[in-house]
Write a protein that holds these residues in place. Structure first.
Motif, PDB file in Angstrom:
ATOM      1  N   SER A 155      58.630 -80.931  -1.755  1.00 52.75           N
ATOM      2  CA  SER A 155      58.201 -81.978  -2.674  1.00 52.75           C
ATOM      3  C   SER A 155      58.230 -81.332  -4.234  1.00 52.75           C
ATOM      4  O   SER A 155      58.752 -82.037  -5.039  1.00 52.75           O
ATOM      5  CB  SER A 155      56.621 -81.941  -2.494  1.00 52.75           C
ATOM      6  N   LEU A 206      54.308 -86.376  -0.077  1.00 52.19           N
ATOM      7  CA  LEU A 206      52.661 -85.955  -0.129  1.00 52.19           C
ATOM      8  C   LEU A 206      52.516 -84.646   1.031  1.00 52.19           C
ATOM      9  O   LEU A 206      53.308 -84.543   2.075  1.00 52.19           O
ATOM     10  CB  LEU A 206      51.655 -87.029  -0.074  1.00 52.19           C
ATOM     11  N   TRP A 235      50.823 -84.169   3.539  1.00 53.44           N
ATOM     12  CA  TRP A 235      50.256 -84.741   4.648  1.00 53.44           C
ATOM     13  C   TRP A 235      51.113 -85.524   5.222  1.00 53.44           C
ATOM     14  O   TRP A 235      51.760 -86.202   4.496  1.00 53.44           O
ATOM     15  CB  TRP A 235      48.565 -85.019   4.588  1.00 53.44           C
ATOM     16  N   THR A 236      50.878 -86.221   6.550  1.00 57.85           N
ATOM     17  CA  THR A 236      51.254 -87.048   7.211  1.00 57.85           C
ATOM     18  C   THR A 236      50.711 -88.048   7.709  1.00 57.85           C
ATOM     19  O   THR A 236      49.619 -88.130   7.752  1.00 57.85           O
ATOM     20  CB  THR A 236      52.332 -86.447   8.735  1.00 57.85           C
ATOM     21  N   GLY A 237      51.384 -89.441   7.825  1.00 59.31           N
ATOM     22  CA  GLY A 237      50.460 -90.501   8.423  1.00 59.31           C
ATOM     23  C   GLY A 237      50.094 -90.190   9.691  1.00 59.31           C
ATOM     24  O   GLY A 237      50.533 -89.260  10.296  1.00 59.31           O
ATOM     25  N   GLN A 292      54.644 -89.876  10.278  1.00 56.38           N
ATOM     26  CA  GLN A 292      55.689 -90.306   9.379  1.00 56.38           C
ATOM     27  C   GLN A 292      55.301 -89.544   7.856  1.00 56.38           C
ATOM     28  O   GLN A 292      54.175 -89.348   7.533  1.00 56.38           O
ATOM     29  CB  GLN A 292      55.826 -91.796   9.174  1.00 56.38           C
ATOM     30  N   ARG A 293      56.364 -89.358   6.993  1.00 60.97           N
ATOM     31  CA  ARG A 293      56.171 -88.899   5.735  1.00 60.97           C
ATOM     32  C   ARG A 293      55.222 -89.762   4.780  1.00 60.97           C
ATOM     33  O   ARG A 293      55.509 -91.124   4.994  1.00 60.97           O
ATOM     34  CB  ARG A 293      57.274 -88.766   5.129  1.00 60.97           C
ATOM     35  N   CYS A 294      54.486 -89.072   3.761  1.00 62.44           N
ATOM     36  CA  CYS A 294      53.772 -90.251   3.083  1.00 62.44           C
ATOM     37  C   CYS A 294      54.191 -89.827   1.461  1.00 62.44           C
ATOM     38  O   CYS A 294      54.321 -88.585   1.161  1.00 62.44           O
ATOM     39  CB  CYS A 294      52.553 -89.805   3.031  1.00 62.44           C
ATOM     40  N   TYR A 295      54.138 -90.749   0.762  1.00 62.66           N
ATOM     41  CA  TYR A 295      54.576 -90.806  -0.684  1.00 62.66           C
ATOM     42  C   TYR A 295      53.953 -91.327  -1.582  1.00 62.66           C
ATOM     43  O   TYR A 295      53.116 -92.136  -1.241  1.00 62.66           O
ATOM     44  CB  TYR A 295      56.237 -91.421  -0.888  1.00 62.66           C
ATOM     45  N   VAL A 296      53.932 -90.892  -3.024  1.00 66.00           N
ATOM     46  CA  VAL A 296      52.877 -91.645  -3.985  1.00 66.00           C
ATOM     47  C   VAL A 296      54.013 -91.555  -5.220  1.00 66.00           C
ATOM     48  O   VAL A 296      54.754 -90.729  -5.080  1.00 66.00           O
ATOM     49  CB  VAL A 296      51.739 -90.531  -4.376  1.00 66.00           C
TER      50      VAL A 296
END
Length: 99
Positions: free
Chosen positions: A91, A12, A14-16, A20-24
């Motif tokens: 991405s 994604l 944006w980060t948390g 941290q990296r964010c995924y969907v």
């Protein structure tokens, strides 16, 4: 962890909260989070284009009337825009099996 294109995960734009990296799930291509990510990527790339135009104008001034604060601000925004563009590229590359 596998990435998009094979039922894996999509990075994604944006980060948390802790960076941290964010995924969907890449299976969520038409889902709300994926659509939101698509819109965010478009905004990030458009913003990068605007910042690039501003920087080009600022640096085209042969008399260099820009202050050090203006140049520092411009450099900071360019760094942010490049970071965003690289994340979008990673991405998208992951979703087509590149990377």
């Amino acid at each position: 962890m596998s990435r998009g294109g094979d039922g894996g995960m999509r990075l994604l734009p944006w980060t948390g909260p802790d960076g941290q990296r964010c995924y969907v799930s890449a299976d969520d291509d038409g889902g709300y989070v994926s659509r939101l990510a698509d819109r965010m990527e478009a905004v990030q790339l458009e913003t990068g284009t605007e910042i690039l135009g501003y920087a080009t104008t600022l640096l085209a001034d042969r008399e260099c009337r820009a202050t050090s604060d203006e140049l520092r601000f411009c450099a900071q925004r360019l760094i942010e825009a490049l970071r965003d563009a690289l994340r979008v590229a990673e991405s998208r590359g992951g979703r087509i099996g590149v990377g």
